[in-house]
Design a protein around this motif. Structure first.
Motif, PDB file in Angstrom:
ATOM      1  N   PRO A  54      36.308  56.914  35.305  1.00 20.84           N
ATOM      2  CA  PRO A  54      37.408  55.852  35.608  1.00 20.84           C
ATOM      3  C   PRO A  54      37.940  55.445  34.065  1.00 20.84           C
ATOM      4  O   PRO A  54      37.137  55.198  33.263  1.00 20.84           O
ATOM      5  CB  PRO A  54      36.859  54.828  36.121  1.00 20.84           C
ATOM      6  CG  PRO A  54      35.252  54.791  36.242  1.00 20.84           C
ATOM      7  CD  PRO A  54      34.926  56.344  35.972  1.00 20.84           C
ATOM      8  N   GLY A  55      39.181  55.394  33.859  1.00 20.52           N
ATOM      9  CA  GLY A  55      39.716  54.799  32.744  1.00 20.52           C
ATOM     10  C   GLY A  55      39.974  56.193  31.646  1.00 20.52           C
ATOM     11  O   GLY A  55      40.588  55.846  30.774  1.00 20.52           O
ATOM     12  N   LYS A  56      39.332  57.332  31.849  1.00 20.20           N
ATOM     13  CA  LYS A  56      39.615  58.488  30.982  1.00 20.20           C
ATOM     14  C   LYS A  56      40.008  59.595  31.813  1.00 20.20           C
ATOM     15  O   LYS A  56      41.181  59.953  31.555  1.00 20.20           O
ATOM     16  CB  LYS A  56      38.178  58.991  30.448  1.00 20.20           C
ATOM     17  CG  LYS A  56      37.734  57.730  29.565  1.00 20.20           C
ATOM     18  CD  LYS A  56      37.004  58.127  28.095  1.00 20.20           C
ATOM     19  CE  LYS A  56      37.105  56.969  26.958  1.00 20.20           C
ATOM     20  NZ  LYS A  56      36.406  56.012  27.579  1.00 20.20           N
ATOM     21  N   LEU A  76      38.535  46.263  33.029  1.00 17.22           N
ATOM     22  CA  LEU A  76      39.588  46.422  31.936  1.00 17.22           C
ATOM     23  C   LEU A  76      38.963  46.202  30.615  1.00 17.22           C
ATOM     24  O   LEU A  76      39.218  47.178  29.715  1.00 17.22           O
ATOM     25  CB  LEU A  76      40.768  45.436  32.089  1.00 17.22           C
ATOM     26  CG  LEU A  76      41.996  45.645  31.290  1.00 17.22           C
ATOM     27  CD1 LEU A  76      42.686  47.053  31.394  1.00 17.22           C
ATOM     28  CD2 LEU A  76      42.880  44.658  31.210  1.00 17.22           C
ATOM     29  N   ALA A  77      38.144  45.324  30.133  1.00 15.00           N
ATOM     30  CA  ALA A  77      37.547  45.058  28.828  1.00 15.00           C
ATOM     31  C   ALA A  77      36.650  46.334  28.596  1.00 15.00           C
ATOM     32  O   ALA A  77      36.574  46.642  27.520  1.00 15.00           O
ATOM     33  CB  ALA A  77      37.006  43.895  28.724  1.00 15.00           C
ATOM     34  N   ASP A  78      35.971  46.744  29.578  1.00 14.71           N
ATOM     35  CA  ASP A  78      34.911  47.576  29.581  1.00 14.71           C
ATOM     36  C   ASP A  78      35.536  49.089  29.544  1.00 14.71           C
ATOM     37  O   ASP A  78      34.994  50.063  29.353  1.00 14.71           O
ATOM     38  CB  ASP A  78      33.982  47.741  30.900  1.00 14.71           C
ATOM     39  CG  ASP A  78      33.043  46.428  30.708  1.00 14.71           C
ATOM     40  OD1 ASP A  78      32.861  45.749  29.909  1.00 14.71           O
ATOM     41  OD2 ASP A  78      32.428  46.225  31.905  1.00 14.71           O
ATOM     42  N   GLY A  79      36.894  49.253  29.562  1.00 19.56           N
ATOM     43  CA  GLY A  79      37.403  50.462  29.604  1.00 19.56           C
ATOM     44  C   GLY A  79      37.617  51.221  30.684  1.00 19.56           C
ATOM     45  O   GLY A  79      37.877  52.314  30.841  1.00 19.56           O
ATOM     46  N   LYS A  80      37.122  50.713  31.937  1.00 17.53           N
ATOM     47  CA  LYS A  80      37.324  51.429  33.231  1.00 17.53           C
ATOM     48  C   LYS A  80      38.593  51.203  33.969  1.00 17.53           C
ATOM     49  O   LYS A  80      39.012  52.237  34.617  1.00 17.53           O
ATOM     50  CB  LYS A  80      36.257  50.681  34.192  1.00 17.53           C
ATOM     51  CG  LYS A  80      34.786  50.922  33.566  1.00 17.53           C
ATOM     52  CD  LYS A  80      33.658  50.237  34.625  1.00 17.53           C
ATOM     53  CE  LYS A  80      32.295  50.538  33.812  1.00 17.53           C
ATOM     54  NZ  LYS A  80      31.193  49.469  34.541  1.00 17.53           N
ATOM     55  N   PHE A  81      39.339  50.117  33.618  1.00 10.63           N
ATOM     56  CA  PHE A  81      40.587  49.967  34.189  1.00 10.63           C
ATOM     57  C   PHE A  81      41.352  50.025  32.857  1.00 10.63           C
ATOM     58  O   PHE A  81      40.957  49.932  31.630  1.00 10.63           O
ATOM     59  CB  PHE A  81      41.026  48.405  34.502  1.00 10.63           C
ATOM     60  CG  PHE A  81      40.328  48.419  35.919  1.00 10.63           C
ATOM     61  CD1 PHE A  81      39.875  49.499  36.662  1.00 10.63           C
ATOM     62  CD2 PHE A  81      40.610  47.067  36.733  1.00 10.63           C
ATOM     63  CE1 PHE A  81      39.439  49.029  38.122  1.00 10.63           C
ATOM     64  CE2 PHE A  81      40.153  46.748  37.869  1.00 10.63           C
ATOM     65  CZ  PHE A  81      39.429  47.648  38.565  1.00 10.63           C
ATOM     66  N   GLN A  95      43.795  43.079  25.117  1.00  6.74           N
ATOM     67  CA  GLN A  95      44.182  41.720  25.788  1.00  6.74           C
ATOM     68  C   GLN A  95      42.965  41.128  26.400  1.00  6.74           C
ATOM     69  O   GLN A  95      42.775  40.140  26.529  1.00  6.74           O
ATOM     70  CB  GLN A  95      45.588  41.881  26.025  1.00  6.74           C
ATOM     71  CG  GLN A  95      46.677  41.975  25.243  1.00  6.74           C
ATOM     72  CD  GLN A  95      48.033  42.413  25.757  1.00  6.74           C
ATOM     73  OE1 GLN A  95      47.867  42.984  26.826  1.00  6.74           O
ATOM     74  NE2 GLN A  95      49.111  41.892  25.185  1.00  6.74           N
ATOM     75  N   ALA A  96      42.613  42.053  27.215  1.00  4.86           N
ATOM     76  CA  ALA A  96      41.540  41.606  28.334  1.00  4.86           C
ATOM     77  C   ALA A  96      40.376  41.304  27.560  1.00  4.86           C
ATOM     78  O   ALA A  96      39.827  40.141  27.718  1.00  4.86           O
ATOM     79  CB  ALA A  96      41.081  42.706  29.429  1.00  4.86           C
ATOM     80  N   LYS A  97      39.905  41.884  26.736  1.00  2.00           N
ATOM     81  CA  LYS A  97      38.608  41.676  25.629  1.00  2.00           C
ATOM     82  C   LYS A  97      38.820  40.072  25.036  1.00  2.00           C
ATOM     83  O   LYS A  97      37.884  39.020  25.130  1.00  2.00           O
ATOM     84  CB  LYS A  97      38.455  42.608  24.673  1.00  2.00           C
ATOM     85  CG  LYS A  97      37.654  43.765  25.094  1.00  2.00           C
ATOM     86  CD  LYS A  97      37.388  44.758  23.734  1.00  2.00           C
ATOM     87  CE  LYS A  97      37.408  46.138  24.458  1.00  2.00           C
ATOM     88  NZ  LYS A  97      37.675  47.270  23.549  1.00  2.00           N
ATOM     89  N   ALA A  98      40.012  39.660  24.676  1.00  2.00           N
ATOM     90  CA  ALA A  98      40.310  38.567  24.119  1.00  2.00           C
ATOM     91  C   ALA A  98      40.600  37.427  25.080  1.00  2.00           C
ATOM     92  O   ALA A  98      40.177  36.277  24.821  1.00  2.00           O
ATOM     93  CB  ALA A  98      41.684  38.781  23.355  1.00  2.00           C
ATOM     94  N   ALA A  99      40.998  37.730  26.343  1.00  2.00           N
ATOM     95  CA  ALA A  99      41.291  36.564  27.267  1.00  2.00           C
ATOM     96  C   ALA A  99      40.050  36.506  28.059  1.00  2.00           C
ATOM     97  O   ALA A  99      39.790  35.260  28.571  1.00  2.00           O
ATOM     98  CB  ALA A  99      42.373  37.007  28.013  1.00  2.00           C
ATOM     99  N   LEU A 100      39.146  37.457  28.362  1.00  2.00           N
ATOM    100  CA  LEU A 100      37.952  37.105  28.912  1.00  2.00           C
ATOM    101  C   LEU A 100      37.204  36.038  28.881  1.00  2.00           C
ATOM    102  O   LEU A 100      36.664  35.463  29.745  1.00  2.00           O
ATOM    103  CB  LEU A 100      36.923  38.461  29.154  1.00  2.00           C
ATOM    104  CG  LEU A 100      36.259  38.876  30.209  1.00  2.00           C
ATOM    105  CD1 LEU A 100      37.017  38.778  31.593  1.00  2.00           C
ATOM    106  CD2 LEU A 100      35.605  40.266  30.054  1.00  2.00           C
ATOM    107  N   PRO A 101      36.637  35.447  27.715  1.00  2.00           N
ATOM    108  CA  PRO A 101      35.769  34.400  27.487  1.00  2.00           C
ATOM    109  C   PRO A 101      36.318  33.039  28.029  1.00  2.00           C
ATOM    110  O   PRO A 101      35.359  32.176  28.529  1.00  2.00           O
ATOM    111  CB  PRO A 101      35.764  34.400  26.133  1.00  2.00           C
ATOM    112  CG  PRO A 101      35.994  35.835  25.500  1.00  2.00           C
ATOM    113  CD  PRO A 101      36.888  36.307  26.589  1.00  2.00           C
TER     114      PRO A 101
END
Ligand code: GYE
Length: 337
Positions: free
Chosen positions: A261-263, A280-285, A327-333
């Protein structure tokens, strides 16, 4: 849908929550959280009484929405009679009739589907109980049957998802096969997201929806329908899921089919709840169009205004954004729900 009205901001939410916590904890949970048992109208203690009929508990979005409504009622000093319709319109109609009988001050509800509300809304109007629609709209021609609507622009969400895909696949030489997991059949967000997405992808004739079916906004539904899609379609390039939960369910089906997924399959969803943002942050979405469930504070404010006979805008729209993987990586915390 009309674009009049004001924009929901989240300013003040923190302060309202703090007041609510000091005032004695959060509202309880449960199927039919009916507050007091006073049947004579009003709360008997001067508090505004709101009857709220919720769709159910089908998704992470819904859970966050329910929490927002319960917390904001407490914070605003509103007595909340909360009913969970478990995804059934007949249960919602029953709940609304109960609220009318109990002579609540204001009725608010999130209609599971768009059609079939005129009779019960007329009953509320005849009983002089104002109705506020939250999250999902109704298709009643008579707009006097409710005072206002607070929620997102679902057509826009579908459009944002489609526009991102058009850019992402701009250089695709051959056909791009898309499968679509629709929300609950007949629900406003399912109808509108489908429409917005279709309008946007029309810009690139290579983009083609090869299968589109309801997964009922649930993880289980998303998984099951994605399994069928994968069996029936040898080449799937893109999944557009009308919410995160269906996308998350589909991940299992995609992995089980030996695809990444994601690829191998580009995945676009709507909502941006924590689990979706994590995927999304994990690259699956690959992309999420946000839909805010934090409607509580604004709803309580509108209820007080409506009760006081003040004018309210016909439509109050929520603020939304979109998220890429970075953007998800930045927003997640800092994601609260
Ligand atoms: O997107 C989905 C939920 O009505 C906006 O309902 C809401 C939708 C939301 O089940 O996750």
């Amino acid at each position: 849908m009309a674009k009049t009205g004001i924009t929901l901001t989240r300013r003040g939410l923190g302060a309202m929550l703090a007041v609510g916590l000091l005032a004695g904890g959060l509202a309880g949970c449960g199927n039919s959280d009916t507050g007091g048992d006073d049947k004579s109208g009003g709360s008997g203690n001067g508090k505004l009484v709101m009857g709220f009929s919720q769709v159910g508990a089908e998704s992470g979005w819904r859970t966050a929405n329910t929490n927002s409504i319960k917390e904001s009622a407490t914070a605003a000093g509103i007595e909340l009679k909360f009913d969970d319709a478990q995804g059934k319109q007949e249960n919602q109609i029953k709940a609304l009739r109960n609220f009318i009988q109990q002579k609540v001050d204001v009725i608010a509800f999130s209609p599971v589907v768009e059609s079939g509300w005129d009779t019960v809304l007329k009953e509320a109007k005849d009983a002089k109980i104002p109705v506020i629609l939250t999250d999902r709209a109704v298709d009643s021609a008579d707009k006097s049957l409710y005072k206002t609507f607070i929620g997102s622009d679902f057509v826009k969400e579908g459009k944002l998802a489609g526009e991102w895909l058009v850019k992402e696949k701009a250089s695709a030489a051959g056909p791009v096969n898309i499968v679509e997991l629709q929300g609950t059949t007949g629900a406003a967000p399912a109808n509108d997201r489908k429409k917005g997405f279709a309008e946007a992808i029309a810009a690139n004739p290579n983009l083609k929806v090869v299968a589109s079916q309801s997964g009922d906004f649930t993880r289980a539904g998303g998984k099951q329908v994605m399994e069928q899609f994968l069996k029936a379609n040898p080449k799937i390039d893109v999944l557009f899921a009308h919410n995160d939960d269906m996308g998350l369910g589909a991940l299992e089906a995609i992995t089980a089919a030996g695809k990444t997924p994601g690829k191998d399959i580009t995945i676009i969803t709507v909502d941006a709840v924590k689990d979706g943002m994590q995927a999304l942050a994990d690259g699956k979405f690959n992309f999420i169009a946000e839909c805010s469930p934090l409607l509580g504070p604004q709803l309580m404010d509108l209820a007080k205004k409506v009760k006081a006979g003040e004018e309210v805008p016909a439509r109050v729209e929520t603020e939304e954004t979109t998220f890429t993987q970075e953007q998800a990586k930045a927003a997640l915390p800092n994601r609260k729900y």
